[in-house]
Design a protein around this motif. Structure first.
Motif, short mmCIF file in Angstrom:
data_model
loop_
_atom_site.label_atom_id
_atom_site.label_comp_id
_atom_site.label_asym_id
_atom_site.label_seq_id
_atom_site.Cartn_x
_atom_site.Cartn_y
_atom_site.Cartn_z
N GLN A 66 44.91 32.88 -48.78
CA GLN A 66 45.27 32.97 -47.55
C GLN A 66 44.00 32.53 -46.85
O GLN A 66 43.85 31.69 -45.84
N ASP A 67 42.75 33.17 -47.52
CA ASP A 67 41.52 33.06 -46.86
C ASP A 67 40.90 31.39 -47.07
O ASP A 67 40.53 30.86 -46.01
N THR B 95 40.55 25.61 -40.60
CA THR B 95 39.51 25.50 -39.57
C THR B 95 38.70 24.45 -39.84
O THR B 95 38.07 23.66 -38.68
N ARG B 96 38.24 23.98 -41.08
CA ARG B 96 37.46 22.88 -41.31
C ARG B 96 38.03 21.60 -40.84
O ARG B 96 37.33 20.78 -40.02
N VAL C 275 32.12 18.98 -36.38
CA VAL C 275 31.70 18.86 -37.68
C VAL C 275 31.59 17.09 -37.75
O VAL C 275 32.80 16.81 -37.56
N ARG C 276 30.73 16.44 -38.07
CA ARG C 276 30.80 15.14 -38.13
C ARG C 276 30.09 14.54 -39.40
O ARG C 276 29.31 14.99 -40.21
N ASP C 277 30.71 13.44 -39.82
CA ASP C 277 30.45 12.64 -40.98
C ASP C 277 30.84 11.25 -40.70
O ASP C 277 32.19 11.07 -40.68
N ALA D 23 50.62 21.87 -48.69
CA ALA D 23 50.72 21.85 -47.61
C ALA D 23 49.80 23.03 -46.72
O ALA D 23 49.43 24.01 -47.38
N LEU D 24 49.18 22.52 -45.57
CA LEU D 24 48.34 23.40 -44.93
C LEU D 24 48.99 24.13 -43.66
O LEU D 24 48.67 25.06 -43.15
N ASP D 25 50.29 23.57 -43.49
CA ASP D 25 51.13 24.48 -42.77
C ASP D 25 52.67 24.37 -43.17
O ASP D 25 52.67 23.30 -44.21
#
Length: 278
Positions: free
Chosen positions: A35-36, A43-44, A53-55, A165-167
């Motif tokens: 979960q963490d 978030t990233r 945050v840029r690249d 899956a992130l969601d």
């Protein structure tokens, strides 16, 4: 440098599971993010989409599903660099450049999967490490297709993709749909990618379609030749995912001989600090 605490994925894939994968062309491999860690990747990727945050070496494509009804032929251009603060990006590639995503890509279970496909001593690279998004009430209707063929411009076909899956991925928000066993057909066209209407009619009937619903943090292994598609998102939450296409590190781009970032093996990538903007 940020760190990512993975789920306990010390288990191995059994011989019976490999037999199932050979037959079906896909394998549910369960939870691969704690979960963490899941919260960290969410978030990233949101920070990347919002420009916190840029690249400039990330390939980024905005979603236009709300404008086009999800038409696959009307997608926005995908190019290097930030396109403005929005949570409605459709794709972001080259995420092996990010320390959190790279540490996820290099976990031992994924090395085991790559060794089974390409050999225990083979170096492994990534053709693409890609965030895929169907924003709430948007998204692209992807037609039936395979991942491979001359359209990719490689001297050999990658074989393995791990899709996480992130969601929650559900029928309602556009989860991946597959035709089990269709990888055994081989590539249905030399060019690869989308298939003909005749092949769709023959090989993709509704009664053979399986919807790959997943909980957030769960992963599925997909053979690249497996026929698959996805729908638009008809819900009020996004359907975010992270897809890694692993391949033999000897793979080159045919027209210029370019190779790809090494994930496992000699000269593999090391995590780097992906600094906040400002």
């Amino acid at each position: 440098m940020d760190t990512l605490h993975l789920a306990d994925v010390s288990h191995h894939i059994s011989d019976a599971q490999w037999e199932q994968y050979l037959r079906d062309g896909y394998l549910r491999i369960g939870r691969t993010l704690s979960q963490d860690a899941l919260a960290g990747l969410r978030t990233r990727i949101d920070d990347i989409m919002l420009g916190k945050v840029r690249d400039d070496q990330l390939m980024m494509q905005l979603d236009r599903g709300g404008e086009t009804g999800g038409d696959y032929g009307s997608m926005a251009e995908m190019t290097l660099g930030f396109k403005g603060a929005s949570l409605d990006y459709r794709k972001i590639e080259n995420l092996e450049r990010d320390d959190l995503f790279l540490s996820y890509m290099q976990q031992p279970l994924f090395r085991e999967i790559c060794a089974w496909h390409y050999g225990a001593h083979a170096g492994i690279s990534a053709f693409r490490a890609m965030f895929m998004n169907k924003p709430a009430r948007k998204g692209t209707l992807l037609p039936w297709h395979q991942d491979g063929g001359e359209g990719w411009g490689l001297d050999r076909d990658p074989l393995a993709t791990i899709w996480t899956a992130l969601d929650p991925a559900t029928v309602a928000n556009g989860c991946v749909q597959i035709i089990p066993g269709s990888h055994r057909l081989g590539l249905l066209s030399k060019r690869g990618h989308t298939i003909s209407a005749e092949h769709e009619h023959e090989h993709c009937p509704a009664d053979k379609t399986v919807f790959l619903e997943l909980e957030a943090g769960e992963s599925v292994l997909l053979h690249n030749w497996l026929l698959h598609r996805s729908d638009v998102n008809r819900t009020d939450i996004p359907r975010r995912a992270f897809s890694i296409c692993y391949m033999d590190a000897r793979t080159r781009v045919e027209h210029d001989g370019k190779r790809f970032p090494i994930i496992f093996g000699d000269n593999s990538l090391k995590p780097r600090v992906f600094a906040p903007v400002g």
